[in-house]
Scaffold this motif. Structure first.
Motif, PDB file in Angstrom:
ATOM      1  N   ARG A 138     -43.881  27.453 -40.888  1.00 48.62           N
ATOM      2  CA  ARG A 138     -44.478  26.127 -40.722  1.00 48.62           C
ATOM      3  C   ARG A 138     -43.581  24.956 -41.121  1.00 48.62           C
ATOM      4  N   VAL A 139     -42.454  25.217 -41.808  1.00 50.00           N
ATOM      5  CA  VAL A 139     -41.624  24.107 -42.318  1.00 50.00           C
ATOM      6  C   VAL A 139     -40.214  24.175 -41.723  1.00 50.00           C
ATOM      7  N   ARG A 177     -53.759  31.855 -44.078  1.00 48.77           N
ATOM      8  CA  ARG A 177     -53.153  32.318 -45.333  1.00 48.77           C
ATOM      9  C   ARG A 177     -53.801  33.627 -45.772  1.00 48.77           C
ATOM     10  N   PRO A 178     -52.991  34.615 -46.195  1.00 50.31           N
ATOM     11  CA  PRO A 178     -53.543  35.904 -46.629  1.00 50.31           C
ATOM     12  C   PRO A 178     -54.475  35.787 -47.837  1.00 50.31           C
ATOM     13  N   ASP A 179     -54.235  34.749 -48.680  1.00 48.45           N
ATOM     14  CA  ASP A 179     -55.074  34.606 -49.882  1.00 48.45           C
ATOM     15  C   ASP A 179     -56.406  33.905 -49.610  1.00 48.45           C
ATOM     16  N   PRO A 196     -46.356  31.264 -49.812  1.00 41.51           N
ATOM     17  CA  PRO A 196     -45.020  31.821 -49.515  1.00 41.51           C
ATOM     18  C   PRO A 196     -44.919  32.517 -48.162  1.00 41.51           C
ATOM     19  N   GLU A 197     -46.051  33.061 -47.651  1.00 39.82           N
ATOM     20  CA  GLU A 197     -45.998  33.830 -46.392  1.00 39.82           C
ATOM     21  C   GLU A 197     -45.792  32.928 -45.172  1.00 39.82           C
ATOM     22  N   ILE A 216     -41.586  17.154 -51.681  1.00 40.82           N
ATOM     23  CA  ILE A 216     -42.153  17.588 -50.399  1.00 40.82           C
ATOM     24  C   ILE A 216     -42.058  19.110 -50.244  1.00 40.82           C
ATOM     25  N   LEU A 217     -40.996  19.731 -50.778  1.00 40.74           N
ATOM     26  CA  LEU A 217     -40.887  21.195 -50.713  1.00 40.74           C
ATOM     27  C   LEU A 217     -41.986  21.854 -51.543  1.00 40.74           C
TER      28      LEU A 217
END
Length: 358
Positions: A99-100, A130-132, A93-94, A83-84
């Motif tokens: 959120r978790v 998301r930045p990407d 990663p940002e 789940i991680l």
């Protein structure tokens, strides 16, 4: 002027120092990190042996959607890691930290935590992209590790929060025993059973780690590692790291693994059984006391005795009497009973059954 130059040079030296020390401390921290964390899967594809779970999660991740999840199965089979890894792929990663929310058995698990911490986090709006540029789901994830240790009242409160916040929050419950989760919670989740890892899968992963850490090992040592861990990859990796720390220059052998795992040598188990079959009660008392004094865990002795008794040339009735007694002893040990008395009680039953057969 000289004083000014002297002061400025000392300042520049001081400014340089922290960067070198911080980089060395970062390297030291990486070196001393537990291998269980170091080699935890970074993405869902890296999760070993759980094909069904991985297939469903990959489909869910493609559509950036996820149901409420319930992962159950033996320890060390990849429930938390899965789940991680899925959460990292969903959010990147940002956004991951925002959120978790992960809570495990070390946290309080009463109704108060559900009412305050979980409810507060569930009510937050999931904002940000998301930045990407990849699609980001409009929900947060709350991971409740070892959910079977939650009180009944806390589970009931969680059910209500699950219902009310279903638009903005997904829950992932992780447990060893699904029977300890109340029915209203299990019916709201997609259930996935995690199987104990097969020996060849464990062996492959351990050999990968040995290669990355430049460890010397024997084939027997790796086989022993797989055997003592009983499908628990986390335990196997922990034993491997302990063995590497103890013997920095030597190769990892079967003998080293047996000592680290606290496994009782087969000769000792055999000697105890021979006393049960042919010895006296006085000799049995001394043998059991000696095993406890040597530091062998009663649970390990019980487990190994069970495996040997199953293969012994006793009748089915005798084996059933002995194994029933083993179950009682196991329960008593879990409740904190005296190890010496419980083992002596078990061995006296084995002695009694053996005398009946002769």
């Amino acid at each position: 002027m000289q004083a000014f130059l002297k002061g400025s040079s000392s300042q520049s030296v001081k400014a340089q120092k922290p960067s070198s020390s911080s980089s060395s401390s970062a390297a030291e921290k990486k070196k001393s990190a537990p291998w269980v964390e170091k080699y935890r899967p970074k993405c869902v594809d890296e999760v070993a042996f759980q094909e069904e779970v991985v297939a469903v999660l990959k489909k869910s991740l493609e559509g950036a959607d996820l149901p409420n999840l319930l992962f159950y199965g033996p320890p060390g089979t990849g429930k938390t890691s899965t789940i991680l890894a899925a959460a990292r792929e969903l959010y990147g990663p940002e956004l991951y930290r925002q959120r978790v929310l992960e809570l495990n058995a070390s946290d309080e698990r009463g109704i108060q935590v559900i009412r305050e911490k979980v409810k507060r986090f569930a009510q937050l709006t999931a904002a940000g992209a998301r930045p990407d540029g990849k699609p980001c789901p409009p929900f947060k994830i709350i991971i409740l590790d070892e959910a079977d240790s939650m009180t009944g009242a806390a589970q009931a409160a969680l059910r209500r929060t699950m219902e009310k916040e279903s638009r903005t929050t997904r829950f992932c419950l992780i447990c060893n025993y699904v029977s300890r989760i109340i029915e209203p919670l299990t019916s709201r989740c997609s259930k996935f059973r995690f199987k104990p890892l097969a020996n060849d899968i464990q062996q492959e992963r351990l050999l990968q780690i040995c290669g990355k850490e430049n460890l010397k090992y024997t084939a027997e040592g790796i086989e022993a590692l797989v055997k003592v861990s009983e499908g628990d990859l986390r335990k196997a990796i922990t034993y491997l790291q302990s063995a590497s720390r103890l013997n920095t220059d030597q190769e990892i052998t079967e003998q080293i693994i047996v000592e680290i795992a606290g496994v009782v040598p087969p000769k000792v188990i055999e000697a105890l059984l021979q006393i049960c079959y042919r010895g006296t009660f006085e000799k049995l008392e001394l043998a059991v006391k000696d095993m406890i004094d040597q530091g062998y865990a009663a649970n390990n002795i019980l487990s190994q005795l069970h495996d040997v008794i199953i293969d012994e040339k006793l009748s089915d009735k005798q084996k059933s009497v002995i194994t029933e007694k083993m179950a009682e002893v196991d329960k008593c040990l879990s409740d904190g009973a005296d190890e010496y008395l419980q083992l002596l009680s078990l061995c006296s039953v084995i002695m009694q059954q053996a005398t009946h057969s002769s």
